[in-house]
Design an enzyme around this catalytic site. Structure first.
Site, PDB file in Angstrom:
ATOM      1  N   SER A  90       0.833  -1.195   0.000  1.00  0.00           N
ATOM      2  CA  SER A  90       0.000   0.000   0.000  1.00  0.00           C
ATOM      3  C   SER A  90       0.877   1.257   0.000  1.00  0.00           C
ATOM      4  O   SER A  90       1.654   1.457  -0.936  1.00  0.00           O
ATOM      5  CB  SER A  90      -0.952  -0.046   1.194  1.00  0.00           C
ATOM      6  OG  SER A  90      -1.990   0.882   1.052  1.00  0.00           O
ATOM      7  N   ASP A 114     -10.526  -3.408  -4.625  1.00  0.00           N
ATOM      8  CA  ASP A 114      -9.611  -2.427  -4.050  1.00  0.00           C
ATOM      9  C   ASP A 114      -9.645  -1.162  -4.889  1.00  0.00           C
ATOM     10  O   ASP A 114      -9.420  -1.228  -6.107  1.00  0.00           O
ATOM     11  CB  ASP A 114      -8.200  -3.008  -4.014  1.00  0.00           C
ATOM     12  CG  ASP A 114      -7.194  -2.128  -3.294  1.00  0.00           C
ATOM     13  OD1 ASP A 114      -7.541  -0.995  -2.910  1.00  0.00           O
ATOM     14  OD2 ASP A 114      -6.048  -2.571  -3.125  1.00  0.00           O
ATOM     15  N   HIS A 132      -8.047  -5.130  -0.580  1.00  0.00           N
ATOM     16  CA  HIS A 132      -6.860  -4.464  -0.041  1.00  0.00           C
ATOM     17  C   HIS A 132      -6.515  -5.084   1.312  1.00  0.00           C
ATOM     18  O   HIS A 132      -7.403  -5.453   2.082  1.00  0.00           O
ATOM     19  CB  HIS A 132      -7.161  -2.973   0.125  1.00  0.00           C
ATOM     20  CG  HIS A 132      -5.948  -2.116   0.308  1.00  0.00           C
ATOM     21  ND1 HIS A 132      -5.144  -1.724  -0.733  1.00  0.00           N
ATOM     22  CD2 HIS A 132      -5.399  -1.585   1.421  1.00  0.00           C
ATOM     23  CE1 HIS A 132      -4.175  -0.972  -0.280  1.00  0.00           C
ATOM     24  NE2 HIS A 132      -4.294  -0.872   1.035  1.00  0.00           N
TER      25      HIS A 132
END
Length: 364
Positions: free
Chosen positions: A210, A304, A334
Site C-alpha cells: 500500500s 480495491d 486491499h
C-alpha cells in the site's frame, strides 16, 4: 481538520462533491455498516476473504476517516480480524507457529532525522542471505511494522531472505516527505550494513504494501538518483501510484472494506501540506522518471480502489523500459497479502512474490 486544506486536496484529486464527501461527515456509514451493506465489492469476495471481513466488521471499529490520527491508530485492523478467525478455528495465533523457520530480532536503523525501530526477520540457514527492505502500509498515517508482521514474515520464508521491516515517521506529525526521506535513509544504511544482519549487501531488494509499496518504488528511484547501489528487485503490493480518485476501480469500490475513497482522501489530508504534495512524483509515481529501475513485481487485489493504480504504474514502467510483471487476485480486498494464515489467495500471492524475489536475488 482544516477544512480548506481538505477541500484543496479533494479538488486536486478530482472530487466534484468535496463538501458532501468531507472525511468527518457524521452521515457516513461505519465500517460495520459497510460490511453488511450488500455492496458489489463485498458480494465478490471469496468465502475465506469474506470470513475475515465479517470478523473485522464484528470488531466494530470506527470509520478511519471519522477519527483523529491517534484514535485511528487504535482501530481494529485486518490483522486483528485474521487473529480472530484463527481463534474461532481453534488454531494458534503464534507467528512462529504460522510461519516456522523464521526468527526475529529488534534493531534500530538511522533514519533521515533520528533512529527508526525495525524488525529483522531471518530465515533458516547460516547465510549470508539476500536482504529485503520492507515498508508497511497504512496511508503513511496509521499502522506500523507490527500490524504488517505477517506480510514481512511471509516474504522472509518465501524468498529465503532477511527481511528488514522498518517504521518510518508518520503523518500528520511528520508531513510529506518525511516517510520518503526515512525510507531512503534506511536503504542507504542497509547498503553498507547488510552484513551485520547476516545479509549480503550485493543482493538487496525493496518491498512494501500500500503506502509502503509506494515507498518501495520511490526509494528505488531516489537511490538511483543518489548514486546508491541499486536493488535487484522491487516488490510493490497494491501500491499508491497516482492521485486521481476517479479511476474505474475507485468508482467501483468507493465504499469497499478495508480501504475506500473517503479513507484515501483522509490520508491525503493528513500527509500533505499543500495540494502540490500529492502531485509530487514520489507520491504520483506514474509521473516519475522510472528509467533504469530494477525488475518490478506488482500485486493487486481486485476488490480495491487502488487496483487501477497498479495498472497505471505497470503501463508507466513498460513505457520506461523497465521489466515488470503484475498479478491481480480476484475475490480479495486491499490488505489481503498479510492474511495468508486464513486466505488462500494470500498464500498464493506470498508464494508468487517470493518466487519473483528469489529469481533476482539468488544469483551471486
Amino acid at each position: 481538520m482544516q477544512k480548506h486544506h481538505y477541500l484543496a486536496a479533494a479538488t486536486l484529486l478530482g472530487l466534484a462533491v468535496a463538501i458532501g464527501g468531507c472525511a468527518r461527515d457524521p452521515q457516513k456509514r461505519s465500517v460495520s455498516e459497510l460490511a453488511v451493506s450488500g455492496t458489489k465489492s463485498m458480494l465478490r469476495a471469496d468465502a475465506d476473504m469474506q470470513t475475515v471481513l465479517n470478523k473485522l466488521a464484528g470488531l466494530d471499529g470506527k470509520a478511519i476517516e471519522k477519527t483523529a490520527p491517534p484514535e485511528a491508530r487504535q482501530q481494529p485492523t485486518l490483522a486483528d480480524a485474521v487473529k480472530g478467525v484463527l481463534t474461532d478455528d481453534k488454531r494458534s495465533t503464534d507467528p512462529q507457529t504460522l510461519v516456522p523457520g523464521v526468527t526475529t530480532r529488534e534493531v534500530t536503523i538511522p533514519g533521515a532525522a533520528g533512529n527508526l525501530p525495525a524488525t529483522v526477520y531471518t530465515p533458516a540457514g547460516s547465510g549470508p542471505h539476500p536482504v529485503v527492505l520492507y515498508f508497511h502500509g497504512g496511508g503513511w498515517v496509521i499502522a506500523d511494522r507490527t500490524v504488517y508482521d505477517a506480510g514481512a514474515r511471509g516474504l522472509a520464508k518465501q524468498a529465503d531472505a532477511v527481511v528488514v521491516s522498518v517504521d518510518y515517521r508518520r503523518a500528520p506529525e511528520y508531513k510529506f516527505p518525511a516517510a520518503h526521506d526515512d525510507a531512503l535513509a534506511a536503504y542507504k544504511w542497509l547498503t553498507t550494513h547488510a552484513q551485520s544482519l547476516q545479509g549480503d549487501p550485493q543482493r538487496l531488494a525493496l518491498a512494501g504494501e500500500s503506502a509502503g509499496g509506494n515507498l518501495a518504488v520511490a526509494t528505488a528511484i531516489a537511490a538511483r538518483d543518489a548514486g546508491l547501489p541499486a536493488p535487484r528487485h522491487i516488490l510493490a503490493v497494491y501500491p499508491v501510484a497516482q492521485a486521481d480518485t476517479h479511476t474505474a476501480s475507485y468508482e467501483k469500490y468507493a465504499d469497499a472494506m478495508p480501504l475506500n475513497r473517503p479513507m484515501m482522501l483522509w490520508f491525503v489530508d493528513q500527509i500533505s501540506r499543500t495540494p502540490a504534495d500529492v502531485q509530487d512524483p514520489r507520491i504520483s509515481l506514474v509521473k516519475a522518471n522510472l528509467r533504469g529501475l530494477a525488475p518490478v513485481t506488482l500485486i493487486n487485489a481486485e476488490i480495491d480502489p487502488l487496483r487501477d493504480d497498479g495498472a497505471q504504474l505497470q503501463q508507466a514502467l513498460v513505457q520506461a523500459g523497465v521489466s515488470v510483471e503484475r498479478k491481480v487476485y480476484e475475490g480479495v480486498t486491499h490488505e489481503f497479502f498479510g492474511a495468508a494464515a486464513v486466505v488462500e489467495k494470500a498464500q498464493q500471492a506470498q508464494a508468487y512474490a517470493g518466487q519473483r524475489l528469489k529469481a533476482d536475488l539468488t544469483a551471486r
